[in-house]
Design a protein around this motif. Sequence first.
Motif, PDB file in Angstrom:
ATOM      1  N   TRP A  59      40.150  44.171  37.121  1.00 25.15           N
ATOM      2  CA  TRP A  59      39.449  45.393  37.513  1.00 25.15           C
ATOM      3  C   TRP A  59      40.340  46.281  38.358  1.00 25.15           C
ATOM      4  CZ3 TRP A  59      33.856  43.910  39.406  1.00 25.15           C
ATOM      5  CH2 TRP A  59      33.088  43.579  38.295  1.00 25.15           C
ATOM      6  N   ARG A  60      40.010  47.578  38.340  1.00 23.35           N
ATOM      7  CA  ARG A  60      40.664  48.530  39.244  1.00 23.35           C
ATOM      8  C   ARG A  60      40.301  48.111  40.676  1.00 23.35           C
ATOM      9  NH1 ARG A  60      42.965  53.407  39.127  1.00 23.35           N
ATOM     10  NH2 ARG A  60      42.711  53.583  36.884  1.00 23.35           N
ATOM     11  N   ASP A  61      41.163  48.430  41.615  1.00 18.33           N
ATOM     12  CA  ASP A  61      40.983  48.065  43.018  1.00 18.33           C
ATOM     13  C   ASP A  61      39.580  48.428  43.522  1.00 18.33           C
ATOM     14  OD1 ASP A  61      41.734  47.292  45.660  1.00 18.33           O
ATOM     15  OD2 ASP A  61      42.071  49.408  46.121  1.00 18.33           O
ATOM     16  N   HIS A  62      38.886  47.425  44.041  1.00 12.98           N
ATOM     17  CA  HIS A  62      37.515  47.639  44.531  1.00 12.98           C
ATOM     18  C   HIS A  62      37.458  48.705  45.630  1.00 12.98           C
ATOM     19  CE1 HIS A  62      35.646  44.602  42.171  1.00 12.98           C
ATOM     20  NE2 HIS A  62      36.048  43.552  42.867  1.00 12.98           N
ATOM     21  N   ARG A  63      38.421  48.715  46.505  1.00  6.39           N
ATOM     22  CA  ARG A  63      38.392  49.668  47.618  1.00  6.39           C
ATOM     23  C   ARG A  63      38.486  51.104  47.097  1.00  6.39           C
ATOM     24  NH1 ARG A  63      41.736  49.176  53.274  1.00  6.39           N
ATOM     25  NH2 ARG A  63      40.776  50.963  54.296  1.00  6.39           N
ATOM     26  N   GLN A  64      39.347  51.333  46.124  1.00  7.69           N
ATOM     27  CA  GLN A  64      39.475  52.658  45.535  1.00  7.69           C
ATOM     28  C   GLN A  64      38.170  53.077  44.858  1.00  7.69           C
ATOM     29  OE1 GLN A  64      42.079  52.942  42.122  1.00  7.69           O
ATOM     30  NE2 GLN A  64      42.616  55.057  42.617  1.00  7.69           N
ATOM     31  N   VAL A  65      37.532  52.149  44.178  1.00  6.75           N
ATOM     32  CA  VAL A  65      36.272  52.457  43.483  1.00  6.75           C
ATOM     33  C   VAL A  65      35.158  52.729  44.490  1.00  6.75           C
ATOM     34  CG1 VAL A  65      34.518  51.535  41.927  1.00  6.75           C
ATOM     35  CG2 VAL A  65      36.929  51.198  41.407  1.00  6.75           C
TER      36      VAL A  65
END
Length: 136
Positions: free
Chosen positions: A27-33
Amino acid sequence: MGRGELTDRAWARVEPLLPVSGRGRRWRDHRQVINAILWKLCTGAPWRDLPERYGPWKTAHERLRLWTADGTWQKILDEVIVKDDAVGDVDWVISVDSSVVRAHQHAAGARKQGAARPPSRRSRSTGKGSAGPGAD
């Protein structure tokens, strides 16, 4: 870090509550999302207007949808808001804008109690004897 984005301290509290990467690709970085979702919620802008620094808007939208369905967002709220509120770290500010408060559909144009009723069509006859259909 932009205005309204997760601080390192907030991220440290939220990160353990998030699910591990999904099946298949990473997955794409959780923090960025999460920062993308917070930007969207704070601005009220359409998803398609999400700034490029947050990645694809569809990723943020889908992650919000998935995490809402599986209860992840509820866990985050329980951890962050409930614990912070218990120690007095949360200032509750509630704002109601009249442009989004709607009356029930029956509230519009309803008769007031005791108001006279307009005459019905049947009582609007012009004479004593009616020459309408079925009259002999």
